[in-house]
Motif scaffolding. Sequence first.
Motif, PDB file in Angstrom:
ATOM      1  N   ALA A  52       5.013   3.694 -57.095  1.00  0.00           N
ATOM      2  CA  ALA A  52       5.708   4.980 -57.016  1.00  0.00           C
ATOM      3  C   ALA A  52       5.738   5.680 -58.368  1.00  0.00           C
ATOM      4  O   ALA A  52       5.923   5.050 -59.412  1.00  0.00           O
ATOM      5  N   ASN A  53       5.539   7.014 -58.319  1.00  0.00           N
ATOM      6  CA  ASN A  53       5.545   7.818 -59.532  1.00  0.00           C
ATOM      7  C   ASN A  53       6.222   9.150 -59.217  1.00  0.00           C
ATOM      8  O   ASN A  53       5.866   9.810 -58.229  1.00  0.00           O
ATOM      9  N   PRO A  54       7.207   9.571 -60.022  1.00  0.00           N
ATOM     10  CA  PRO A  54       7.969  10.795 -59.690  1.00  0.00           C
ATOM     11  C   PRO A  54       7.157  12.077 -59.759  1.00  0.00           C
ATOM     12  O   PRO A  54       7.519  13.074 -59.138  1.00  0.00           O
ATOM     13  N   LEU A  55       6.045  12.072 -60.496  1.00  0.00           N
ATOM     14  CA  LEU A  55       5.260  13.295 -60.658  1.00  0.00           C
ATOM     15  C   LEU A  55       4.208  13.467 -59.569  1.00  0.00           C
ATOM     16  O   LEU A  55       4.057  14.547 -58.995  1.00  0.00           O
ATOM     17  N   VAL A  56       3.459  12.398 -59.270  1.00  0.00           N
ATOM     18  CA  VAL A  56       2.337  12.519 -58.323  1.00  0.00           C
ATOM     19  C   VAL A  56       2.536  11.696 -57.057  1.00  0.00           C
ATOM     20  O   VAL A  56       1.639  11.587 -56.230  1.00  0.00           O
ATOM     21  N   GLY A  57       3.722  11.117 -56.900  1.00  0.00           N
ATOM     22  CA  GLY A  57       4.003  10.339 -55.706  1.00  0.00           C
ATOM     23  C   GLY A  57       3.661   8.873 -55.857  1.00  0.00           C
ATOM     24  O   GLY A  57       4.444   7.991 -55.531  1.00  0.00           O
ATOM     25  N   ALA A  58       2.455   8.592 -56.353  1.00  0.00           N
ATOM     26  CA  ALA A  58       2.029   7.204 -56.587  1.00  0.00           C
ATOM     27  C   ALA A  58       0.893   7.201 -57.586  1.00  0.00           C
ATOM     28  O   ALA A  58       0.166   8.190 -57.735  1.00  0.00           O
ATOM     29  N   VAL A  59       0.748   6.088 -58.283  1.00  0.00           N
ATOM     30  CA  VAL A  59      -0.396   5.874 -59.161  1.00  0.00           C
ATOM     31  C   VAL A  59      -1.023   4.540 -58.773  1.00  0.00           C
ATOM     32  O   VAL A  59      -0.414   3.711 -58.093  1.00  0.00           O
ATOM     33  N   VAL A  60      -2.256   4.356 -59.195  1.00  0.00           N
ATOM     34  CA  VAL A  60      -2.966   3.115 -58.895  1.00  0.00           C
ATOM     35  C   VAL A  60      -2.499   2.022 -59.852  1.00  0.00           C
ATOM     36  O   VAL A  60      -2.505   2.204 -61.074  1.00  0.00           O
ATOM     37  N   ALA A  61      -2.098   0.905 -59.277  1.00  0.00           N
ATOM     38  CA  ALA A  61      -1.675  -0.251 -60.063  1.00  0.00           C
ATOM     39  C   ALA A  61      -2.547  -1.438 -59.686  1.00  0.00           C
ATOM     40  O   ALA A  61      -3.015  -1.544 -58.558  1.00  0.00           O
ATOM     41  N   VAL A  62      -2.773  -2.333 -60.641  1.00  0.00           N
ATOM     42  CA  VAL A  62      -3.576  -3.517 -60.366  1.00  0.00           C
ATOM     43  C   VAL A  62      -2.879  -4.739 -60.941  1.00  0.00           C
ATOM     44  O   VAL A  62      -2.436  -4.732 -62.087  1.00  0.00           O
ATOM     45  N   ASP A  63      -2.736  -5.754 -60.094  1.00  0.00           N
ATOM     46  CA  ASP A  63      -2.257  -7.062 -60.537  1.00  0.00           C
ATOM     47  C   ASP A  63      -3.471  -7.955 -60.731  1.00  0.00           C
ATOM     48  O   ASP A  63      -4.320  -8.057 -59.839  1.00  0.00           O
ATOM     49  N   VAL A  64      -3.557  -8.612 -61.874  1.00  0.00           N
ATOM     50  CA  VAL A  64      -4.739  -9.401 -62.214  1.00  0.00           C
ATOM     51  C   VAL A  64      -4.336 -10.844 -62.510  1.00  0.00           C
ATOM     52  O   VAL A  64      -3.407 -11.089 -63.289  1.00  0.00           O
ATOM     53  N   VAL A  65      -5.032 -11.784 -61.869  1.00  0.00           N
ATOM     54  CA  VAL A  65      -4.894 -13.207 -62.211  1.00  0.00           C
ATOM     55  C   VAL A  65      -6.039 -13.534 -63.163  1.00  0.00           C
ATOM     56  O   VAL A  65      -7.208 -13.538 -62.760  1.00  0.00           O
ATOM     57  N   PRO A  66      -5.740 -13.797 -64.432  1.00  0.00           N
ATOM     58  CA  PRO A  66      -6.819 -14.023 -65.416  1.00  0.00           C
ATOM     59  C   PRO A  66      -7.332 -15.458 -65.372  1.00  0.00           C
ATOM     60  O   PRO A  66      -6.633 -16.380 -64.954  1.00  0.00           O
ATOM     61  N   PRO A  77      -6.766   2.778 -62.708  1.00  0.00           N
ATOM     62  CA  PRO A  77      -5.461   2.114 -62.785  1.00  0.00           C
ATOM     63  C   PRO A  77      -4.609   2.646 -63.931  1.00  0.00           C
ATOM     64  O   PRO A  77      -5.077   2.759 -65.061  1.00  0.00           O
ATOM     65  N   ARG A  78      -3.366   2.984 -63.628  1.00  0.00           N
ATOM     66  CA  ARG A  78      -2.417   3.417 -64.645  1.00  0.00           C
ATOM     67  C   ARG A  78      -1.472   2.291 -65.033  1.00  0.00           C
ATOM     68  O   ARG A  78      -0.737   2.389 -66.005  1.00  0.00           O
ATOM     69  N   SER A  79      -1.490   1.233 -64.236  1.00  0.00           N
ATOM     70  CA  SER A  79      -0.637   0.086 -64.513  1.00  0.00           C
ATOM     71  C   SER A  79      -1.457  -1.180 -64.298  1.00  0.00           C
ATOM     72  O   SER A  79      -2.037  -1.382 -63.235  1.00  0.00           O
ATOM     73  N   ILE A  80      -1.542  -2.034 -65.316  1.00  0.00           N
ATOM     74  CA  ILE A  80      -2.288  -3.296 -65.247  1.00  0.00           C
ATOM     75  C   ILE A  80      -1.319  -4.424 -65.584  1.00  0.00           C
ATOM     76  O   ILE A  80      -0.784  -4.476 -66.701  1.00  0.00           O
ATOM     77  N   THR A  81      -1.085  -5.304 -64.636  1.00  0.00           N
ATOM     78  CA  THR A  81      -0.126  -6.388 -64.819  1.00  0.00           C
ATOM     79  C   THR A  81      -0.818  -7.729 -64.629  1.00  0.00           C
ATOM     80  O   THR A  81      -1.495  -7.944 -63.619  1.00  0.00           O
ATOM     81  N   LEU A  82      -0.658  -8.617 -65.592  1.00  0.00           N
ATOM     82  CA  LEU A  82      -1.209  -9.967 -65.469  1.00  0.00           C
ATOM     83  C   LEU A  82      -0.203 -10.852 -64.746  1.00  0.00           C
ATOM     84  O   LEU A  82       0.982 -10.894 -65.120  1.00  0.00           O
ATOM     85  N   VAL A  83      -0.646 -11.514 -63.695  1.00  0.00           N
ATOM     86  CA  VAL A  83       0.231 -12.318 -62.842  1.00  0.00           C
ATOM     87  C   VAL A  83      -0.376 -13.703 -62.632  1.00  0.00           C
ATOM     88  O   VAL A  83      -1.559 -13.929 -62.879  1.00  0.00           O
ATOM     89  N   ASP A  84       0.464 -14.626 -62.173  1.00  0.00           N
ATOM     90  CA  ASP A  84      -0.007 -15.983 -61.877  1.00  0.00           C
ATOM     91  C   ASP A  84      -0.719 -16.048 -60.532  1.00  0.00           C
ATOM     92  O   ASP A  84      -1.605 -16.875 -60.328  1.00  0.00           O
ATOM     93  N   GLU A  85      -0.317 -15.194 -59.590  1.00  0.00           N
ATOM     94  CA  GLU A  85      -0.965 -15.143 -58.276  1.00  0.00           C
ATOM     95  C   GLU A  85      -0.750 -13.773 -57.672  1.00  0.00           C
ATOM     96  O   GLU A  85       0.206 -13.065 -58.006  1.00  0.00           O
ATOM     97  N   VAL A  86      -1.659 -13.372 -56.781  1.00  0.00           N
ATOM     98  CA  VAL A  86      -1.539 -12.076 -56.114  1.00  0.00           C
ATOM     99  C   VAL A  86      -0.768 -12.259 -54.817  1.00  0.00           C
ATOM    100  O   VAL A  86      -0.691 -13.355 -54.254  1.00  0.00           O
TER     101      VAL A  86
END
Length: 450
Positions: free
Chosen positions: A389-403, A429-438
Amino acid sequence: MIELLRRAADRDPATVGVITEAATWTYAELAAEAEALARGLAAEGIDRFAIVSNDLAEVVALLAAASLTGVDACVYAPDVAAGEAARQAAAFDHGVVVSPREDLAEAGVAVRTSSSLRREGRLIEGPPADRPLLVLTTGTTGTPRGVRHDWTRQLARLRDTRDGTGQVWLLAYGPQQYAGLQVLVHVLGTGATLVAPSVRRPQAVLGLVHDHGVDHISATPTFWRFLLAELRADDRPLPALRQVTLGGEAAPGELLDDLHATFADARISHIYAGSEFGSTGSVRDGDSGLPASLLEEDGDGTVQLRVVEGELWVRSRASMLGYYGEPDRSAEEWWPTGDLVEVAGDRIVFRGRSSEVINVGGVKVHPLPVEERVLALPEVRAARVHGRANPLVGAVVAVDVVPEDGTDPDALKSAVRAACAELPRPWQPRSITLVDEVTTKGGKVVRRDT
């Protein structure tokens, strides 16, 4: 289902049908257990019930018993929360739930055990003409729906199936999933052996694969990606797989290439199927997507495909009878699959699910093409693209990555941005988050935040 067990038991009663972590069951034992349960269902007048069990042999025997008596059976997820099981039982009119779990009774569900249903007696003739089966959708985008099937339709495609004696399959899907049901029907219909882990996660099944000589595996692309990562870290020789099957999600080309390189002697198949329309068959040409030649191909009339406004539609004689609580639908009816596709040259290329589209300031972004670019990076073990969710454009592309282990986080984020730099700006992607699992459900990546 019962005829599959009986046929294999008649051919060789000592052939192993199901291997669980607790026991090994021959086809003769499975058939005998199914017939004892069928006598119990008939004696107690049970006409519909749900199954909640992590013991695949119990699930198989109960499904076969239901098919022998014409009782409407439905398999719930074995780890379903007690409260959710109660809600599903109320929604689908399951007055009886067969399960070893005592916590379900505490949630107000009428629970029976398999042992309480077993009856001695004469062999039940049959099966009857009407043999209903209810399959719940995975619910990755909401509450599961009940999909009404018939055993006769499900078993019709096995008429010309070859003998699979000696093959050892791994059950990587839950038995409550339509894909899991397909594997059950195929393995039991060919007289092969099915290895059923209690936990269907790649890192948890490697021991069973090696211990039992598994040579056939059918799983989602997400499962295969993690299994390949586990195999790279495993000191033992690679399993000698003869069949690699992918289903449930689009299979990226780079994953298919990786599977071909890893299992050079295996046949690689990609199955396109859905709870509502059944299976459209398998593709074995090694390319991602489906051949465009399948579009409205007459063939034997069993399955036909067409594209309507960018969405794939299917007409199949193996389709469902209808949703629970709704009238029957015609086998000649065309079904929207929810899969967005594009015909590119001689391929039908999958772009994502209609329910997963991200609206970025009025621009519709499909997660799958973005995800494929990220997954192509050698530093990435798994990825999930979704909307944030993004207040300006409604939503942005986010990616969760397991490295991959030992990957520098900052360098990985830079690599992700570079891999997506040629995409239109709303797709980047405007948001890149490193995670342990998707986030997954039913072995498939959940790309829609709920």
